[in-house]
Design an enzyme around this catalytic site. Sequence first.
Site, mmCIF file in Angstrom:
data_model
loop_
_atom_site.group_PDB
_atom_site.id
_atom_site.type_symbol
_atom_site.label_atom_id
_atom_site.label_comp_id
_atom_site.label_asym_id
_atom_site.label_seq_id
_atom_site.Cartn_x
_atom_site.Cartn_y
_atom_site.Cartn_z
ATOM 1 N N CYS A 1 36.335 32.957 37.001
ATOM 2 C CA CYS A 1 36.980 33.215 35.514
ATOM 3 C C CYS A 1 36.347 34.220 34.846
ATOM 4 O O CYS A 1 36.629 34.247 33.803
ATOM 5 C CB CYS A 1 36.821 32.018 34.679
ATOM 6 S SG CYS A 1 37.287 30.480 35.736
ATOM 7 N N ASP B 1 41.269 32.355 37.684
ATOM 8 C CA ASP B 1 41.930 32.395 36.498
ATOM 9 C C ASP B 1 42.237 34.002 36.171
ATOM 10 O O ASP B 1 43.152 34.250 35.239
ATOM 11 C CB ASP B 1 40.783 32.149 35.251
ATOM 12 C CG ASP B 1 41.524 32.182 33.867
ATOM 13 O OD1 ASP B 1 42.826 31.848 33.769
ATOM 14 O OD2 ASP B 1 41.048 32.749 32.739
ATOM 15 N N GLU C 1 47.274 42.027 37.738
ATOM 16 C CA GLU C 1 47.741 41.107 36.717
ATOM 17 C C GLU C 1 48.797 41.905 35.891
ATOM 18 O O GLU C 1 48.799 43.069 35.584
ATOM 19 C CB GLU C 1 46.747 40.721 35.603
ATOM 20 C CG GLU C 1 45.599 39.655 36.381
ATOM 21 C CD GLU C 1 44.650 39.267 35.433
ATOM 22 O OE1 GLU C 1 44.942 39.414 34.092
ATOM 23 O OE2 GLU C 1 43.873 38.476 35.883
ATOM 24 N N HIS D 1 44.889 33.541 33.474
ATOM 25 C CA HIS D 1 43.954 34.375 32.535
ATOM 26 C C HIS D 1 44.022 33.748 31.258
ATOM 27 O O HIS D 1 43.992 34.124 30.549
ATOM 28 C CB HIS D 1 44.323 35.725 32.256
ATOM 29 C CG HIS D 1 43.149 36.327 32.010
ATOM 30 N ND1 HIS D 1 42.872 37.725 32.486
ATOM 31 C CD2 HIS D 1 42.167 36.433 31.578
ATOM 32 C CE1 HIS D 1 41.826 38.510 32.174
ATOM 33 N NE2 HIS D 1 41.274 37.519 31.550
#
Length: 531
Positions: free
Chosen positions: A232, A258, A263, A281
């Site tokens: 994360c 996450d 991205e 995220h």
Amino acid sequence: MAPKVLVSDKLSETAVQIFRDRGIDVDFEPNLGKDKDALIAKIGEYDGLAIRSATKVTEKVLEAATNLKVVARAGIGVDNVDIPEASKKGVIVMNTPFGNMITTAEHAIAMMFAVARQIPEASASTHAGKWEKSKFMGVELTNKTLGVIGAGNIGGIVCDRALGLKMKVIAYDPFLSEERADKMGVTKVELDELLTRADFITLHVPFTDQTKNILSRENLSKTKKGVRIINCARGGLVDEEALADLIKEGHVAGAAFDVFAKEPATENPLFGLPNVVCTPHLGASTTEAQENVALQVAEQMSDYLLTGAVTNSLNMPSVTAEEAKVMGPWIKLAEHLGAFVGQMTDEPIEAINILYDGSAAELNLEALNCAGVAGIMQASNPDVNMVSAPVIAEERGIKISRTTQHKQGVFDGYIKLTVKTPSRERSIAGTVFSDGKPRFIQIKGITIDAEIGQHMLYTTNKDVPGIIGTLGQTLGENGVNIANFTLGRASAGGDAIALLYVDGVVAPEVLQKLEATGLFQSVKPLEFEVA
């Protein structure tokens, strides 16, 4: 005339009201940041810009922002801001580094529970009208060993929560002292030991050259069979393709991610694999965290625009407006001294002492201390700034002290920074000349006079013939131009050093050639942020 602020992303109404209550003229246009051209057309009339992640503060935006004095990001990440260009334009960049620590740590714990008990898959199966009770056999967290890579702000909270769950916690963090680890109730280990012992591994480090793919294919293969991996923190810390292969092979029992190397993650090697939990995220996505960072950013921007006070700045020291003009070169010197030591130190730092002599002792020493400590910490964590550095150092058990003395020696004033590690002390001193440029004046107790450049090369050796020739010839043959060359020695035939300011990065193969000569005890490339 009242300062004017544009809020171009979604901030809470409470935060917007803070600007109004403090006499700031604020325009709240939460969708403007998504339209680059519209933002460029409008930004010229504002003194401040408050953003989240949707607004991209690019070179073109900054070029159009002729009145802009401050950009403030509600959150920690500032990848959407061109900080070097903002600095050139004199625009301060702020963030809110501590507003979402608890939220991110809690998400990591939640993800660990989810992968331990296969909650997402079990939920989807049950929603589909199935009753596959025997299919979803989980594991307990109690008495399992949690390996925490990075025991700083967020990692420290994860350690605390995991201990509350009766897990055994081991931590790998080069900057975590044994004393601090004892206070936290965790066992400090090296990375290889963590990989072989941990039942669960969670990452809480920034993305740097040192941490990129820290869980590489090689390191993942060292892990205990049945391990579960949680990330994360940042994408790119784990070799996702290698992890997917190990999950398919049955070596890794599951993963919870996450963040991803790319991205938005619309496709990824981990997607669709059994017992892999993925979220988009969401680490900082709680009502409390979003409200906290929004309120913080409004207060920080208002303070700066109304009083000149700077808080949580990534490109300017936390000093008053009156001090900034005098302090600037000295703060840069303190950062350079810290950067030198930080890049030279590869073991836990136990203590930092900064000595201020003569005119330097009359300056804002708190700001200078912060700059020196930040320079050290940035070698391993580029997200650290002058405000967060002392907090992170304290959490890691590093003792920070400062000493002042009346003028001693030939310089009107100077700063000497010393760090203590378990095996040694390392020190460096510098001053600011009348031209406003910082200089190194002493390393390892050896007197020098060295100009500071972006790319430098530092060597240690015995004072023997051939050092200058070897350095010059080897660098020259490999296309490395020397801008400045400084030598120093403790005594004839004794310890000696060389510090070279070069025009580019020295390639690893060139360093290897210098080491192969046998003349040098150490050869170290250094990088400094210079104006």
